[in-house]
Design a protein around this motif. Structure first.
Motif, PDB file in Angstrom:
ATOM      1  N   VAL A   1       3.618  -7.372  11.568  1.00 46.06           N
ATOM      2  CA  VAL A   1       4.271  -8.059  12.687  1.00 46.06           C
ATOM      3  C   VAL A   1       4.826  -9.412  12.246  1.00 46.06           C
ATOM      4  N   THR A   2       4.158 -10.086  11.348  1.00 43.34           N
ATOM      5  CA  THR A   2       4.584 -11.429  10.926  1.00 43.34           C
ATOM      6  C   THR A   2       5.563 -11.408   9.758  1.00 43.34           C
ATOM      7  N   ALA A   3       5.962 -10.237   9.292  1.00 44.91           N
ATOM      8  CA  ALA A   3       6.927 -10.153   8.195  1.00 44.91           C
ATOM      9  C   ALA A   3       8.260 -10.728   8.654  1.00 44.91           C
ATOM     10  N   ARG A   4       8.998 -11.295   7.697  1.00 47.60           N
ATOM     11  CA  ARG A   4      10.295 -11.909   7.997  1.00 47.60           C
ATOM     12  C   ARG A   4      11.291 -11.575   6.901  1.00 47.60           C
ATOM     13  N   ILE A   5      12.552 -11.568   7.278  1.00 45.47           N
ATOM     14  CA  ILE A   5      13.622 -11.394   6.298  1.00 45.47           C
ATOM     15  C   ILE A   5      13.798 -12.721   5.566  1.00 45.47           C
ATOM     16  N   ASP A   6      13.944 -12.653   4.250  1.00 46.25           N
ATOM     17  CA  ASP A   6      14.103 -13.856   3.438  1.00 46.25           C
ATOM     18  C   ASP A   6      15.566 -14.306   3.460  1.00 46.25           C
ATOM     19  N   SER A   7      15.923 -15.085   4.489  1.00 41.26           N
ATOM     20  CA  SER A   7      17.246 -15.694   4.581  1.00 41.26           C
ATOM     21  C   SER A   7      17.076 -17.049   5.254  1.00 41.26           C
TER      22      SER A   7
ATOM     23  N   THR B   1       0.827  -1.217   0.000  1.00 41.58           N
ATOM     24  CA  THR B   1       0.000   0.000   0.000  1.00 41.58           C
ATOM     25  C   THR B   1       0.850   1.251   0.000  1.00 41.58           C
ATOM     26  N   GLY B   2       2.176   1.117   0.058  1.00 41.10           N
ATOM     27  CA  GLY B   2       3.075   2.263   0.057  1.00 41.10           C
ATOM     28  C   GLY B   2       3.396   2.795   1.444  1.00 41.10           C
ATOM     29  N   ILE B   3       2.946   2.122   2.485  1.00 42.49           N
ATOM     30  CA  ILE B   3       3.214   2.567   3.861  1.00 42.49           C
ATOM     31  C   ILE B   3       4.586   2.038   4.293  1.00 42.49           C
ATOM     32  N   PRO B   4       5.470   2.940   4.745  1.00 37.02           N
ATOM     33  CA  PRO B   4       6.770   2.462   5.239  1.00 37.02           C
ATOM     34  C   PRO B   4       6.594   1.727   6.574  1.00 37.02           C
ATOM     35  N   ARG B   5       7.298   0.642   6.721  1.00 35.47           N
ATOM     36  CA  ARG B   5       7.207  -0.196   7.924  1.00 35.47           C
ATOM     37  C   ARG B   5       8.602  -0.437   8.478  1.00 35.47           C
ATOM     38  N   ILE B   6       8.651  -0.802   9.755  1.00 33.53           N
ATOM     39  CA  ILE B   6       9.905  -1.184  10.412  1.00 33.53           C
ATOM     40  C   ILE B   6       9.753  -2.628  10.882  1.00 33.53           C
TER      41      ILE B   6
END
Length: 184
Positions: free
Chosen positions: A128-134, A92-97
């Motif tokens: 909250v459930t986002a993860r780095i792809d590694s 949606t274009g919202i910056p997240r941390i």
């Protein structure tokens, strides 16, 4: 010279045992068996938990959307590990941390590094459930749980095998370890 335990029970047959040995030996054997079974069950539960986590992460990775992110810092914990903090923009274009929940020492990422973030836009908690792809960030927990559980099961199984076989290992200060079946 063979060193023997300081006290040895006489082999008499208790009324409800066909294995020989007295009641005290039978109780000691039961304690060993209970401990071995505990480690087998605990190891099995670790493996099941690892496979469950693997299944959940596989479902997440299959439905996830990729976004580019930049490591903006490292969060240091009290035990010396560093967890990456990633800034990314969702669909949606919202910056997240993203504050990663997996850390390492030495750090697996450096500030300014470009990473891929996986998230599921269908999940209402996707920031909250986002993860780095590694590999470590996604699969570290299931790999650890399965390997840890398998190690517990292997050690318990080998102990059970040796215990069931009835081998006793004696050390005499001059020679290598010796397995004696005649003393059991």
């Amino acid at each position: 010279m063979v060193l023997r335990p300081p006290f040895r029970f006489q082999r008499t047959v208790p009324p409800f045992s066909d294995q020989g040995g007295n009641i005290c030996e039978t109780v000691a054997d039961m304690k060993k068996t209970v401990i071995i079974k505990f480690f087998l069950v605990a190891g099995f539960l670790f493996v099941v938990a690892g496979l469950y986590q693997y299944d959940k992460i596989s479902e997440f990775a299959a439905a996830a959307v990729e976004a580019r992110g930049t490591v903006i810092g490292m969060e240091r914990s009290s035990n010396g590990t560093s967890k990456p903090v990633v800034e990314w923009t969702d669909h949606t274009g919202i910056p997240r941390i993203l504050y990663s929940n997996a850390g390492s020492n030495p750090p697996g990422f450096f500030e300014g590094e470009q990473v891929t973030v996986l998230y599921s836009p269908d999940d209402p908690k996707y920031p909250v459930t986002a993860r780095i792809d590694s590999t470590f960030q996604l699969w570290g927990l299931p790999i650890f749980l399965v390997c840890f559980g398998a190690a517990w099961m292997l050690i318990a199984s080998l102990t059970w095998y040796v215990h069931a076989k009835g081998d006793v290992i004696y050390f005499d200060g001059e020679h290598d370890a010796e397995i004696r079946r005649d003393l059991v």
